[in-house]
Every structure is written in structure tokens, then in C-alpha cells.
Design a protein around this motif. Structure first.
Motif, PDB file in Angstrom:
ATOM      1  N   LEU A  16     -13.979   7.625  -1.913  1.00 19.70           N
ATOM      2  CA  LEU A  16     -12.976   8.466  -1.254  1.00 19.70           C
ATOM      3  C   LEU A  16     -13.630   9.795  -0.869  1.00 19.70           C
ATOM      4  O   LEU A  16     -14.591  10.224  -1.517  1.00 19.70           O
ATOM      5  CB  LEU A  16     -11.790   8.725  -2.182  1.00 19.70           C
ATOM      6  N   LYS A  17     -13.070  10.428   0.151  1.00 20.03           N
ATOM      7  CA  LYS A  17     -13.504  11.798   0.487  1.00 20.03           C
ATOM      8  C   LYS A  17     -12.656  12.737  -0.347  1.00 20.03           C
ATOM      9  O   LYS A  17     -11.436  12.520  -0.459  1.00 20.03           O
ATOM     10  CB  LYS A  17     -13.239  12.076   1.951  1.00 20.03           C
TER      11      LYS A  17
ATOM     12  N   ASP B  54      -5.054   2.875   4.632  1.00 21.63           N
ATOM     13  CA  ASP B  54      -6.122   3.565   5.363  1.00 21.63           C
ATOM     14  C   ASP B  54      -5.565   4.915   5.824  1.00 21.63           C
ATOM     15  O   ASP B  54      -4.486   4.965   6.414  1.00 21.63           O
ATOM     16  CB  ASP B  54      -6.572   2.714   6.560  1.00 21.63           C
ATOM     17  N   GLY B  55      -6.235   5.990   5.483  1.00 20.52           N
ATOM     18  CA  GLY B  55      -5.718   7.330   5.798  1.00 20.52           C
ATOM     19  C   GLY B  55      -4.818   7.879   4.704  1.00 20.52           C
ATOM     20  O   GLY B  55      -4.360   9.017   4.785  1.00 20.52           O
ATOM     21  N   GLY B  56      -4.564   7.036   3.685  1.00 27.15           N
ATOM     22  CA  GLY B  56      -3.685   7.465   2.579  1.00 27.15           C
ATOM     23  C   GLY B  56      -4.348   8.554   1.733  1.00 27.15           C
ATOM     24  O   GLY B  56      -5.573   8.668   1.662  1.00 27.15           O
TER      25      GLY B  56
ATOM     26  N   GLN C 204       0.837  -1.206   0.000  1.00 30.19           N
ATOM     27  CA  GLN C 204       0.000   0.000   0.000  1.00 30.19           C
ATOM     28  C   GLN C 204       0.872   1.257   0.000  1.00 30.19           C
ATOM     29  O   GLN C 204       2.038   1.208   0.390  1.00 30.19           O
ATOM     30  CB  GLN C 204      -0.891   0.009   1.245  1.00 30.19           C
ATOM     31  N   PHE C 205       0.268   2.363  -0.388  1.00 29.84           N
ATOM     32  CA  PHE C 205       0.986   3.652  -0.427  1.00 29.84           C
ATOM     33  C   PHE C 205       0.287   4.663   0.491  1.00 29.84           C
ATOM     34  O   PHE C 205      -0.937   4.679   0.594  1.00 29.84           O
ATOM     35  CB  PHE C 205       1.029   4.185  -1.859  1.00 29.84           C
TER      36      PHE C 205
ATOM     37  N   ARG D 241      -8.440   8.180   1.669  1.00 34.38           N
ATOM     38  CA  ARG D 241      -9.100   6.905   1.955  1.00 34.38           C
ATOM     39  C   ARG D 241      -9.247   6.777   3.465  1.00 34.38           C
ATOM     40  O   ARG D 241      -8.261   6.836   4.189  1.00 34.38           O
ATOM     41  CB  ARG D 241      -8.265   5.748   1.421  1.00 34.38           C
ATOM     42  N   ALA D 242     -10.472   6.631   3.908  1.00 30.17           N
ATOM     43  CA  ALA D 242     -10.693   6.525   5.351  1.00 30.17           C
ATOM     44  C   ALA D 242     -11.641   5.362   5.574  1.00 30.17           C
ATOM     45  O   ALA D 242     -12.854   5.518   5.600  1.00 30.17           O
ATOM     46  CB  ALA D 242     -11.271   7.819   5.891  1.00 30.17           C
ATOM     47  N   ASP D 243     -11.060   4.152   5.684  1.00 31.79           N
ATOM     48  CA  ASP D 243     -11.882   2.945   5.773  1.00 31.79           C
ATOM     49  C   ASP D 243     -12.760   2.929   7.011  1.00 31.79           C
ATOM     50  O   ASP D 243     -13.823   2.326   7.021  1.00 31.79           O
ATOM     51  CB  ASP D 243     -10.984   1.700   5.773  1.00 31.79           C
ATOM     52  N   GLY D 244     -12.278   3.627   8.059  1.00 26.23           N
ATOM     53  CA  GLY D 244     -13.044   3.642   9.310  1.00 26.23           C
ATOM     54  C   GLY D 244     -14.331   4.442   9.185  1.00 26.23           C
ATOM     55  O   GLY D 244     -15.278   4.228   9.944  1.00 26.23           O
TER      56      GLY D 244
END
Ligand SMILES: C[S@@+](CC[C@H](N)C(=O)[O-])C[C@H]1O[C@@H](n2cnc3c(N)ncnc32)[C@H](O)[C@@H]1O
Length: 206
Positions: A181-182, A140-142, A111-112, A200-203
């Protein structure tokens, strides 16, 4: 005249040979503000991916400005060679890894934390597939940033009539929101260039 314009349009979309080198050099001159905004948004560490790096000028800046592990893909064999030459030390040190690939065929494992692309979406075969492939590679958070010129500005360059898909800011935002994505738009130069910044915020429920 149309053939000359088509030739240069092709060189921006898939640079090859001497024309490709010239086109990449022109891009370096034209895109300085865009490069600055990518460097300002990039994390200091982690894994960074450049989709469509051209001659690798921006990767060179990032290799100086950050301690991140850098990766890049481009559809053009000639650009992979040129960028490798330009960034020889970083490649030899293992700080930078380059490969032939495309937005919808990201050939690296893992992942990046930060993926960016500057002036490439005009040439993608399929916007949604490319964005979905990038999303799959984001941690996650990327963060993903898509840096482009406005349609109005591109319309002033006559060669962009050939083979360029030009997008309105809202279309690019809608495309990243659609894949979960947001996103927000950040203007780089009013009326001329902007970036769509997505996370990307999977949570979260998007
Ligand atoms: C206009 S140049 C921009 C180069 C570089 N990002 C810059 O700003 O200097 C477009 C680059 O994207 C590459 N490219 C075009 N379509 C691509 C795709 N689907 N996936 C990855 N790279 C692509 C081209 O080979 C070319 O090097």
C-alpha cells in the motif's frame, strides 16, 4: 496494584461485562479528536468498515455524517451487543451491519472503499496478517486509516505496560508499505496521536 492495571489493560484490549462498558465509555471521552479525524476522512458514499468498533460511538457519528453503508467487526461479543444497542436504528434500517470478527478474519463479503481502525493495533495477534487481510478487502483506490496514540504518550499510562504493542510511526508505515500500500503519516495531535493513511492502487507499481 499490578493486577488492577492488568485488569484495565485487558478491558481496553477485549472489553467484557461492566468493566468493558466503563472502558468503552472512557475511550469515547479520550478519543474524540481521533473520531473527528476519521469522520473528516470518510467518504460520503460506498462501503465503510470499522475494525474494532468498541461500543460503536464512532459508527454512530458516521451513520449521521455519511450516506455510506457501514460495517463493523470486533472480537468482543459484549461490544458487538453494546454497539448494536447504541446503533439500533441504523442496524434495523440495514445501514449498519455488525459482526464478531477480527482484523485477520474479516467476515464480510465484498470490498470496502474505506477501512479504519482506532486504537486496536496494540492488541492484534499479528500486525502483518491483520494489515494483509484489510488490504485484501480494500477496493482499488480504497483507503485505510490506522489511528493510534504515540508510544511516548501511551508510556505515560501505566496500564499500557500490560498487553499493549506500541509502534513508532515509521514501523506502522513500513508495515503497510511492505504489503503493497502507499502510505503517509498524518499528525492528529503533536506528540500524542497520529494516523497512518494508506491507499490501495492496483494500477500503480508500489
Ligand atoms: C481500545 S478499544 C477501541 C475501541 C474503538 N475503536 C474506539 O476507539 O472507541 C479496542 C477495541 O478493539 C477490539 N479489538 C482488539 N483486538 C482486535 C482485533 N484483532 N480485531 C478486531 N477488533 C479487535 C477490542 O475488542 C476493543 O473493542
Amino acid at each position: 496494584m499490578g493486577n488492577v492495571k492488568k485488569y484495565w489493560a485487558r478491558q481496553f484490549g477485549n472489553p467484557t461485562g461492566v468493566g468493558g462498558k466503563i472502558a468503552a465509555f472512557i475511550m469515547n471521552r479520550m478519543n474524540k479528536e481521533m473520531y473527528r479525524s476519521v469522520v473528516a476522512s470518510a467518504p460520503q458514499n460506498g462501503r465503510i468498515l470499522d475494525v474494532g468498533f468498541g461500543n460503536g460511538a464512532l459508527l454512530k457519528r458516521l451513520s449521521r455524517a455519511t450516506d455510506a453503508d457501514l460495517f463493523g467487526i470486533d472480537i468482543s461479543d459484549d461490544m458487538v451487543d453494546l454497539a448494536a444497542k447504541r446503533n439500533r436504528k441504523a442496524v434495523e434500517n440495514g445501514k449498519l451491519t455488525l459482526a464478531k470478527g477480527s482484523a485477520d478474519n474479516i467476515v464480510f463479503d465484498g470490498q470496502f472503499d474505506f477501512v479504519y481502525t482506532v486504537n486496536t493495533v496494540y492488541f492484534w495477534q499479528n500486525l502483518e496478517e491483520g494489515l494483509a487481510a484489510i488490504k485484501d478487502k480494500l477496493s482499488d483506490g480504497g483507503k485505510f486509516i490506522n489511528v493510534v496514540y504515540t508510544k511516548e504518550w501511551l508510556d505515560k499510562l501505566s496500564y499500557t505496560r500490560y498487553g499493549f504493542a506500541k509502534y513508532a510511526p515509521d514501523e506502522l508505515v513500513a508495515a503497510v508499505v511492505k504489503i503493497g500500500l502507499k502510505a503517509e503519516i498524518i499528525e492528529i495531535n503533536r506528540g500524542k496521536s497520529f494516523c497512518v493513511c494508506a491507499t490501495r492502487a492496483d494500477g500503480d507499481k508500489v
